[in-house]
Design a protein around this motif. Sequence first.
Motif, mmCIF file in Angstrom:
data_model
loop_
_atom_site.group_PDB
_atom_site.id
_atom_site.type_symbol
_atom_site.label_atom_id
_atom_site.label_comp_id
_atom_site.label_asym_id
_atom_site.label_seq_id
_atom_site.Cartn_x
_atom_site.Cartn_y
_atom_site.Cartn_z
ATOM 1 N N ALA A 32 4.554 2.575 -9.108
ATOM 2 C CA ALA A 32 4.336 3.609 -8.092
ATOM 3 C C ALA A 32 4.397 4.988 -8.717
ATOM 4 C CB ALA A 32 5.372 3.492 -6.982
ATOM 5 N N THR B 165 0.875 -1.181 0.000
ATOM 6 C CA THR B 165 0.000 0.000 0.000
ATOM 7 C C THR B 165 0.907 1.225 0.000
ATOM 8 O OG1 THR B 165 -0.095 -0.105 2.410
ATOM 9 C CG2 THR B 165 -1.899 -1.140 1.172
ATOM 10 N N PRO C 156 2.696 4.771 -0.486
ATOM 11 C CA PRO C 156 2.195 6.157 -0.443
ATOM 12 C C PRO C 156 2.157 6.753 -1.850
ATOM 13 C CG PRO C 156 4.437 6.015 0.428
ATOM 14 C CD PRO C 156 3.973 4.623 0.249
ATOM 15 N N GLY C 157 1.093 7.496 -2.132
ATOM 16 C CA GLY C 157 0.941 8.104 -3.457
ATOM 17 C C GLY C 157 0.177 7.234 -4.422
ATOM 18 N N GLY C 158 0.062 5.927 -4.121
ATOM 19 C CA GLY C 158 -0.702 5.020 -4.973
ATOM 20 C C GLY C 158 0.059 4.547 -6.210
ATOM 21 N N LEU C 159 -0.706 3.854 -7.138
ATOM 22 C CA LEU C 159 -0.126 3.278 -8.351
ATOM 23 C C LEU C 159 -0.826 3.856 -9.582
ATOM 24 C CD1 LEU C 159 -0.163 -0.456 -7.169
ATOM 25 C CD2 LEU C 159 1.735 1.149 -6.990
ATOM 26 N N TYR C 160 -0.139 3.771 -10.723
ATOM 27 C CA TYR C 160 -0.765 4.178 -11.999
ATOM 28 C C TYR C 160 -1.857 3.166 -12.355
ATOM 29 C CZ TYR C 160 2.947 7.602 -12.883
ATOM 30 O OH TYR C 160 3.794 8.661 -12.819
ATOM 31 N N ASN C 161 -3.080 3.671 -12.705
ATOM 32 C CA ASN C 161 -4.200 2.783 -13.055
ATOM 33 C C ASN C 161 -4.611 2.887 -14.524
ATOM 34 O OD1 ASN C 161 -4.541 1.746 -10.434
ATOM 35 N ND2 ASN C 161 -5.652 3.613 -9.806
ATOM 36 N N THR D 75 4.652 12.261 0.241
ATOM 37 C CA THR D 75 3.270 12.606 -0.085
ATOM 38 C C THR D 75 2.936 14.062 0.226
ATOM 39 O OG1 THR D 75 2.568 11.820 2.089
ATOM 40 C CG2 THR D 75 2.474 10.252 0.262
#
Length: 574
Positions: A465, A449, A451-456, A545
């Motif tokens: 990331a 999980t 920080p900042g998330g993933l490309y979707n 972040t």
Amino acid sequence: MDPTMYFAAMKGSMEDGDFSVVDHLAREEENGYQVTPKGNTILHVAALFGQRAFVGEVLKISPALLCYKNKKNETALHIAANVGQSEVVRELLSIQGQETVLVRMKDDIGDTAMHKAVRSGHIDIVRILVKLLLDPEHDFPANKAEETPLYLAAESGFHDALIEILNVCKEPTHVAGPSKRTPLHAAVIQEHTECAMALWQWNKPLCEESDIWGWNSLHYAVKQGLTELVSDMLGWKKSLAYLPAGSESDWTTAFHIAASEGDALMIYELLNHCLDCWDMVNSNGQNALHVAILKGHNETLLNVLSLESIICDSLVDEADNEGNTPLHLLAASGNRVPQMILDHPSAKKMAFNKQNQTPLDIALSSTWTIKKEKLVGDLCSINGRLGQRDFKVKRKTETIGNIRQMRKEDDQDKAKRDKTEIEKIMKAAQIQVVVATLLMTVTFAAGFTLPGGLYNDDSPNKGMAILLRKTAFRAFVISDVLAFAFSAGAIFIYFFMADCDVDEDEECKRDWFKVLRSYYYIAGILQLLAMGAVVIAFVTGMYATLANSLALAISVCVIGCVSFLMYFWIIIWV
């Protein structure tokens, strides 16, 4: 005392509505003064609360109150001096013809106003009183505890007051204090160096005066490690180093005192002024090395005297009144024999004391321990032998039997201690494994999980990331992996410890104890490293972040890092 009158004295009000202090005092001169449960008059109360103007007005109406004493035989001056009311003190002493009488008045314990001012640390009042005290013999008397104001100033380290009193006492004199101690004794014992130097400069022969135990100021200065003061005293009179400390039947010397304290600098200082003072013995016929061994400071003395081989030769083989050499005392103490004595040709390994014992006899006569076993080994390595002046066969049989029995008892005690220590380690490990598991779980979850998330989107970076190019994010990933690895390593060690079989024979149990202790320390270090890495992962992840708000990001980093370092420092400090 009437509450209205007490309140008037406390607030300094001569009149309050229908109440008039003047009227009350006029009636009281005829019928007796009103007092508090402690016997304090209205003047005492006003002095306590610092009402100077009120005090002046009261004395105009009733001058007799000036010398009136409460139940502790304290005048208003005693009260004012004790609580530091300097303005009230000036007012009380402004009555012409009464000031000398007033300052010499004593309370129940023999204290004058000067005693009160010095004991309470009020230098302004001391200066006021000193101007009126021109006769040191009568104006600085001792109280019932034999304390003079000068003695109190020296003992408490009240340097300013001490100087004020010494300036008045033109002739070097003193009154013996408690236990026949001089003010110089008091300053030295309490390690008030400035006061001690001032007193010694004022009256140098003070350092020759002895208390009821036969110790002079030099002896106490040596014991307290006041090197500069000792140097000045011996520079003035070298013979001080040779004066005994104690009674006629039980005495020692300054050099013995320094040796018993293990003070190398003081030993050097004494030898610098009096090179032959090492040659003295105390009332038991013991030299400085005997005393140093009894106090456990023999290494310090030997290191100092190693520069002078002749001195060391004389000390090592000298016997005391009981025939004990330093080697006998070392054997009795159970401490390891210093290499310098082991190698010293003058150390008499077969010297007999008055009980026909050699050092080895003494070592074998006490309870057997690992420490004692090493001592016996030391003595045997330098050809130490049993005296065997009693029945030879009996001695050998008893010695061998005692050694075996003492070794057996010592092994049993050690096994019990090892078992207790193993139980403590295993209990602590049960708690630590829970903490390590939590750390591993947290770091594992943080790895998926990010920080900042993933490309979707459908770009080539899908699933990657978003913050991958940021330095702070990379630091987060590395520290997270390190925390995971460290905590996993700690858990692995704790599992291995839980599988250890310690219910084997005694020899294997000792080996397992060493292994368990080593593993526990390693696991603890890994866990601390994991905790540190988790903190770094947290602050770097937050920084990545919050990069758009630099002030907030930096604040988070500082708070996180400083708090962890602070907790770590508290653990080490405590």
